[in-house]
Design a protein around this motif. Structure first.
Motif, PDB file in Angstrom:
ATOM      1  N   SER A 407       0.937  -1.321   0.043  1.00  0.00           N
ATOM      2  CA  SER A 407      -0.136   0.106  -0.038  1.00  0.00           C
ATOM      3  C   SER A 407       0.910   1.236  -0.087  1.00  0.00           C
ATOM      4  O   SER A 407       1.969   1.395   0.234  1.00  0.00           O
ATOM      5  N   TRP A 408       0.105   2.461  -0.566  1.00  0.00           N
ATOM      6  CA  TRP A 408       0.984   3.684  -0.273  1.00  0.00           C
ATOM      7  C   TRP A 408       1.002   4.144   1.094  1.00  0.00           C
ATOM      8  O   TRP A 408       0.114   3.777   1.973  1.00  0.00           O
ATOM      9  N   SER A 409       2.253   4.774   1.602  1.00  0.00           N
ATOM     10  CA  SER A 409       2.190   5.362   2.718  1.00  0.00           C
ATOM     11  C   SER A 409       1.905   6.835   2.703  1.00  0.00           C
ATOM     12  O   SER A 409       1.798   7.743   1.490  1.00  0.00           O
ATOM     13  N   ASP A 410       1.489   7.384   3.689  1.00  0.00           N
ATOM     14  CA  ASP A 410       0.819   8.891   3.656  1.00  0.00           C
ATOM     15  C   ASP A 410      -0.229   9.245   2.701  1.00  0.00           C
ATOM     16  O   ASP A 410      -0.545  10.326   2.338  1.00  0.00           O
ATOM     17  N   ALA A 411      -1.193   8.104   2.333  1.00  0.00           N
ATOM     18  CA  ALA A 411      -2.398   8.289   1.352  1.00  0.00           C
ATOM     19  C   ALA A 411      -3.241   9.379   2.206  1.00  0.00           C
ATOM     20  O   ALA A 411      -3.329   9.394   3.385  1.00  0.00           O
ATOM     21  N   PRO A 412      -3.760  10.216   1.470  1.00  0.00           N
ATOM     22  CA  PRO A 412      -4.846  11.313   2.092  1.00  0.00           C
ATOM     23  C   PRO A 412      -5.864  10.597   2.655  1.00  0.00           C
ATOM     24  O   PRO A 412      -6.262   9.368   2.385  1.00  0.00           O
ATOM     25  N   ASP A 413      -6.621  11.381   3.522  1.00  0.00           N
ATOM     26  CA  ASP A 413      -7.950  11.080   4.200  1.00  0.00           C
ATOM     27  C   ASP A 413      -7.898   9.548   4.609  1.00  0.00           C
ATOM     28  O   ASP A 413      -9.197   8.890   4.674  1.00  0.00           O
ATOM     29  N   ASN A 414      -6.835   9.154   5.288  1.00  0.00           N
ATOM     30  CA  ASN A 414      -6.765   7.878   5.916  1.00  0.00           C
ATOM     31  C   ASN A 414      -6.873   6.780   4.802  1.00  0.00           C
ATOM     32  O   ASN A 414      -7.454   5.556   5.325  1.00  0.00           O
ATOM     33  N   ARG A 415      -6.681   6.913   3.658  1.00  0.00           N
ATOM     34  CA  ARG A 415      -6.971   5.998   2.749  1.00  0.00           C
ATOM     35  C   ARG A 415      -6.084   5.084   2.881  1.00  0.00           C
ATOM     36  O   ARG A 415      -4.911   4.995   3.058  1.00  0.00           O
ATOM     37  N   ARG A 416      -6.366   3.551   2.510  1.00  0.00           N
ATOM     38  CA  ARG A 416      -5.347   2.417   2.591  1.00  0.00           C
ATOM     39  C   ARG A 416      -5.472   1.911   0.891  1.00  0.00           C
ATOM     40  O   ARG A 416      -6.286   0.958   0.829  1.00  0.00           O
ATOM     41  N   THR A 417      -4.547   2.695   0.399  1.00  0.00           N
ATOM     42  CA  THR A 417      -4.809   2.418  -1.040  1.00  0.00           C
ATOM     43  C   THR A 417      -3.643   1.496  -1.629  1.00  0.00           C
ATOM     44  O   THR A 417      -2.501   1.673  -1.146  1.00  0.00           O
ATOM     45  N   TYR A 418      -3.881   0.333  -2.362  1.00  0.00           N
ATOM     46  CA  TYR A 418      -3.016  -0.622  -2.820  1.00  0.00           C
ATOM     47  C   TYR A 418      -3.116  -0.914  -4.248  1.00  0.00           C
ATOM     48  O   TYR A 418      -3.914  -0.531  -4.954  1.00  0.00           O
TER      49      TYR A 418
END
Ligand code: FRU
Length: 626
Positions: A407-418
């Motif tokens: 996943s991305w670190s520091d993604a906005p809005d608490n997203r856990r984007t993978y």
């Protein structure tokens, strides 16, 4: 979709010498064949040795590649000094495609290649006849247009060369950075570096210059990046710190630092920052505000476990615990971990998710991604168990083609984007593409849900940005019954039929619903919803070209997690991939396909009874054909 960055050091693009077809003979280089009969016997092999002197000025040296050839060892000498050693499958009989060596850093300097190439005993012919020698060429610009039939339009790919795992993703100042395992000199695995692309919308990607290259400690394997907001490592506030595996004789962990938002990295002179006694790789780190320290998870590959370390400054690491021995799927090496905290949907409950990629030993053979849900106290990960105290093996994807995702670190809005690598080690190097090999999955949002069995599972949904490329629906059908006679639904004609299909199905609890994508060549991918077994299945055994690997033809199946016979899906088709998502995210199936021509039609039918389609919409994708 890739846009090529025009600014900066790399000016790939636009004009007119198609890399794919550039095979002219010329006097751009002078080739000197060395040695008696040009062949030397060494370590059981016949080796030929050639010196190639680049004599024409220009930005790129195009090197003729034949995939079936062995790797030639190429020492690049600049003004008489060794600059780098690379391995290139230089063509012996035919040239499959050309790969560039970037000459811009060497402008005004003398470039010489000292090449050693294996010759098989049976080909004692003069190695001077090899196809490559006539076809080295120097050009100023590369045309990296998307011309290959199977290169996707709305998925990230390298513009040329081989790609595997996504690496070091972070989000900063509105930009999603994606690094990846990249071979810039061929479309098979070799010469590992970190390639770099970035995007402001997770759909349009710009290519940047290679970010990290080997520095003498070994190839640059997978790893992660973190933004050092509090300057704990001493390279400045908000420096981007990369941690990766240097893979030489041993696998050791190295650090590199970027103070220009990930564009360029300086390799830390104090490397390695972490060594282990046995093979360990793919460091993944994050700052843990609870402990005031960094946490790093490292795949202890052959031991089938993850090691967890902590550090105040990312340079000094303390082993805290190991997780996984004997748990989950074990029939392969453990690789590419990711550990993060999420809130369970609809509750305030916080849980930790640990992704453990595994190869082979995946659910349907080869590579696969399992995960564990549990608690993490800053030192130890404790997995949830079922009522009998057993740890259940859970899978993030139910196709064969989503591996090494993190996943991305520091993604906005608490997203856990993978995002994952859309392939499988069983056949990744053999799929029928040329100038590039492999794409990423669609970016996905991970969240957690509690199922009626009491367990917490991960759900994955396409990132919301993907909605932005939906075009005007070409089909928008409401409420119709289906039986054994298929209802034919045409797919868009534009852009090779790339599209998103959104479908609400009601099996009325007795029939199977069958969705079949097909073309006029008889290629078909058949997807079946079985409400009795609560499964959704994708069968690609007749999907097109499956001949390149016995492991490719396959039927894969996901649990649907529902009990009322109703299922709603989003299906994405992008030239050589099909991704099926349950609309609520409870399962995803990622499948590569290589149809001879694009699928033109979706046939919808029911077996064992009559079903109903609540709605079916087909959206073309508004992407430029680059
Ligand atoms: C996973 C992997 C990693 C390694 C990388 C090398 O696909 O094997 O463990 O770092 O690929 O390219």
């Amino acid at each position: 979709m890739n846009k090529v960055l025009k600014a900066g050091v790399l000016t790939l693009a636009m004009t007119l010498l198609p890399l794919q077809f550039q095979m002219m003979a010329g006097d751009d280089v002078v080739v000197k064949h060395l040695g008696k009969d040009n062949v030397i016997f060494r370590d059981g092999n016949y080796v030929s040795n050639c010196i190639v002197h680049v004599t024409k000025p220009g930005n790129f040296l195009l090197m003729p590649v034949q995939e079936k050839s062995d790797d030639a060892k190429v020492d690049v000498l600049v003004n008489g000094k060794l600059d780098r050693t690379i391995y290139v499958r230089l063509a012996k009989n035919n040239v499959d495609y050309m790969m560039p060596l970037d000459l811009r850093p060497y402008e005004g300097k003398d470039v010489v290649l000292n090449i050693e190439m294996n010759q098989s005993r049976s080909s004692m012919r003069d190695s001077a006849d090899d196809a490559c020698w006539q076809q080295f060429a120097v050009v100023d610009e590369l045309d990296t247009k998307n011309v290959e039939k199977y290169r996707p339009l709305f998925h990230h790919t390298p513009v040329y060369g081989w790609m595997n795992d996504p690496n070091g993703m972070f989000y900063k100042d509105g930009r999603w950075h994606l690094y990846y395992q990249w071979n810039p000199y061929g479309s098979k695995w070799q010469n590992m570096t970190w390639g770099h692309s970035s995007s402001t919308d997770l759909v349009n990607w710009e290519t940047h210059p290679v970010a990290i290259e080997p520095n003498g400690l070994g190839s640059v394997f997978s790893g992660s990046c973190a933004i050092d907001h509090n300057n704990t490592a001493g390279f400045g506030k908000d420096a981007v710190i990369a941690m990766y595996t240097s893979a030489g004789l041993n696998q050791i962990q190295s650090m590199a630092v970027s103070t220009d938002n990930g564009e360029t990295f300086e390799i830390y002179p104090g490397n390695p920052v972490l060594v282990t006694d046995t093979e360990a790789r793919d460091p993944n780190m994050f700052y843990n505000p609870e402990t005031g320290k960094w946490t790093l998870t490292l795949a202890h590959a052959l031991n089938h476990e993850m090691l967890i370390f902590s550090s105040p400054d990312m340079k000094n690491w303390t082993l805290e615990s190991a997780f996984g021995k004997g748990l989950g799927a074990q029939k392969g090496v453990w690789e590419c971990p990711d550990l993060f905290e999420l809130t369970v949907d609809g509750t305030g409950e916080k849980k930790w998710m640990l992704i453990c990629n595994l190869n082979p030993g995946g659910l349907f053979g080869g590579s696969g991604t399992q995960y564990f849900i549990g608690d993490f106290d800053g030192k130890t990960f404790t997995p949830d168990t079922d009522a009998d105290g057993n740890v259940i093996t859970k899978w993030l994807d139910f196709g064969k083609d989503n591996y090494a995702g993190v996943s991305w670190s520091d993604a906005p809005d608490n997203r856990r984007t993978y995002i994952g690598w859309m392939s499988n080690w069983q056949y990744a190097a053999e799929v029928p593409t040329k100038q590039f090999r492999s794409a990423n999955t669609l970016p996905r949002e991970i969240s957690l849900f509690r199922h009626t069995d009491g367990q917490i599972y991960a759900s994955t949904l396409p990132s919301p940005e993907i909605l932005s490329i939906r075009g005007k629906a070409t089909q928008d059908l409401k409420g119709f019954n289906i039986g054994s006679k298929p209802r034919m639904i045409p797919l868009p004609k534009a852009n090779d039929g790339v599209c998103e299909i959104v479908i609400d199905m009601d099996s009325r609890n007795n029939c199977d619903i069958v969705l079949e994508l097909f073309n006029s060549k008889g290629d078909r991918t058949t997807m079946t919803y079985d409400p009795a077994r609560h499964t959704f299945e994708v069968d690609r055994r007749h999907s097109g070209d499956t001949s390149f690997s016995v492991d490719f033809p396959a039927v894969t199946s996901a649990p649907t997690f529902e009990h009322d016979g109703k299922l709603s899906l989003r299906i994405f088709i992008d030239r050589s991939s099909i991704e099926v998502f349950d609309k609520t995210g409870k399962f995803a199936i990622t499948t590569l396909v290589f149809p001879e021509e694009p699928y033109s039609t979706l046939a919808v039918s029911a077996t064992k009874g009559t079903g109903r389609i609540g709605s079916l919409t087909v959206y073309p994708m508004n992407v430029e054909y680059k």
